[in-house]
Design an enzyme around this catalytic site. Structure first.
Site, mmCIF file in Angstrom:
data_model
loop_
_atom_site.group_PDB
_atom_site.id
_atom_site.type_symbol
_atom_site.label_atom_id
_atom_site.label_comp_id
_atom_site.label_asym_id
_atom_site.label_seq_id
_atom_site.Cartn_x
_atom_site.Cartn_y
_atom_site.Cartn_z
ATOM 1 N N ASN A 8 0.866 -1.183 0.000
ATOM 2 C CA ASN A 8 0.000 0.000 0.000
ATOM 3 C C ASN A 8 0.901 1.230 0.000
ATOM 4 O OD1 ASN A 8 -1.835 2.008 0.453
ATOM 5 N ND2 ASN A 8 -2.316 1.420 2.565
ATOM 6 N N LYS A 10 0.087 4.275 -0.475
ATOM 7 C CA LYS A 10 -0.564 5.500 0.015
ATOM 8 C C LYS A 10 -0.300 6.657 -0.963
ATOM 9 C CE LYS A 10 -0.260 3.518 4.553
ATOM 10 N NZ LYS A 10 -0.331 3.677 5.992
ATOM 11 N N HIS A 97 -9.652 1.234 4.348
ATOM 12 C CA HIS A 97 -8.424 1.479 5.116
ATOM 13 C C HIS A 97 -8.724 2.468 6.246
ATOM 14 C CE1 HIS A 97 -4.396 2.794 6.172
ATOM 15 N NE2 HIS A 97 -3.967 1.674 5.613
ATOM 16 N N GLU A 99 -7.183 4.907 7.373
ATOM 17 C CA GLU A 99 -6.972 6.323 7.026
ATOM 18 C C GLU A 99 -8.185 6.869 6.277
ATOM 19 O OE1 GLU A 99 -3.141 5.857 5.147
ATOM 20 O OE2 GLU A 99 -2.296 5.330 7.096
ATOM 21 N N GLU A 174 -5.734 -4.705 10.431
ATOM 22 C CA GLU A 174 -4.702 -3.716 10.738
ATOM 23 C C GLU A 174 -5.096 -2.953 12.003
ATOM 24 O OE1 GLU A 174 -2.403 -2.453 6.946
ATOM 25 O OE2 GLU A 174 -4.231 -1.284 7.013
ATOM 26 N N GLY A 180 1.897 2.586 10.677
ATOM 27 C CA GLY A 180 2.843 3.690 10.505
ATOM 28 C C GLY A 180 3.498 4.146 11.793
ATOM 29 N N SER A 216 2.978 -1.754 10.544
ATOM 30 C CA SER A 216 4.413 -1.765 10.858
ATOM 31 C C SER A 216 5.099 -3.096 10.555
ATOM 32 C CB SER A 216 4.639 -1.352 12.312
ATOM 33 O OG SER A 216 4.194 -0.020 12.523
#
Ligand code: PGA
Length: 253
Positions: A8, A10, A97, A99, A174, A180, A216
């Site tokens: 991914n 991003k 996701h 985000e 996740e 991150g 991560s």
């Protein structure tokens, strides 16, 4: 079963950088990835889809957008069409996701519509779920994850056609607090949640599904994480931006 390694990217990489990555991946990793029984998925930023498509056509590596609109086409200025991505060769679509959920208001209603569209196009969704730190501390991890799956299905996606979803349904677990942050979930935490998710999916009648872990993932933790039962692969952010670190993760398998 093949292990899945999904990158991914991003909002990173120019089209040229994305193309160069894919060319390098092909030259350095193709035979290794195939012989290691790995399935590779690339989720570039949408402006780079075309160049990724040029590089990856006629290879076993698949790619797709990180986000789509739930309508196929029309007056939706600035939005991205799954049909157009498919016309470029996309076979997979990242959905839900954290985000998107946290920063862009993605919710079960829009996700339900998107999932239906992906289903009708016979593309494969990589559907992200995961708990926040507060939810984990409150002991609600499994409950939150089940709710994220169930709410989307209950909103009207016909469960039977979900079960029949072709080619399959890919979940990406996740934990939000691990994305991150460098704070990877412990093996015990991953094992416990994947076990719950596996049971939940099986009991719900899903047959053709995989469960990825994300948050991560790096080359130094991939080897132990991939051995956890019901971890069918990874969704990788930061460490997927360089071919070398991405390939090292794929080698963990
Ligand atoms: P990360 O991102 O690997 O950088 O934690 C994972 C993701 O957001 O999919």
């Amino acid at each position: 079963m093949k292990k899945i390694f999904a990158a991914n990217w991003k909002m990173n990489k120019t089209p040229q950088e994305a193309f160069d990555f894919c060319e390098k991946l092909k030259s350095q990793g193709q035979s290794q990835l195939i012989s290691n029984n790995c399935e590779v998925m690339i989720f570039p930023q949408n402006f780079s889809l075309q160049r990724v498509s040029e590089s990856l056509k006629d290879t076993p590596f698949v790619f797709g957008p990180q986000e789509i609109h739930f309508e196929r086409s029309g007056a939706f200025t600035g939005e991205n069409s799954a049909d157009i991505a498919q016309a470029m060769g996309a076979k997979v679509i990242l959905l839900g996701h954290s985000e998107r959920r946290q920063l862009f208001g993605e919710n079960s209603i829009s996700l339900n519509k998107k999932l239906r569209l992906v289903q009708s196009l016979k593309m494969t969704p990589v559907f992200c779920i995961g708990e926040t730190l507060d939810q984990r501390k409150a002991g609600k991890t499994a409950e939150v994850c089940f709710e994220q799956i169930q709410s989307v299905i209950q909103l009207g996606v016909d469960l039977q056609s979900q079960i029949d979803l072709e080619p399959r349904f890919i979940l990406a677990y996740e934990p939000v607090w691990a994305i991150g942050t460098g704070q990877v979930a412990t093996l015990e935490q991953v094992e416990e949640t994947h076990e719950h998710l596996f049971k939940f999916m099986t009991q719900s009648g899903f047959k053709n599904f995989s469960i990825l872990y994300g948050g991560s993932v790096k080359s130094d933790n991939a080897k132990s994480l991939i051995q956890v039962p019901h971890v069918d692969g990874f969704l990788i952010g930061g460490a997927s931006l360089q071919v070398d670190s991405f390939l090292k993760i794929c080698e963990a398998h």
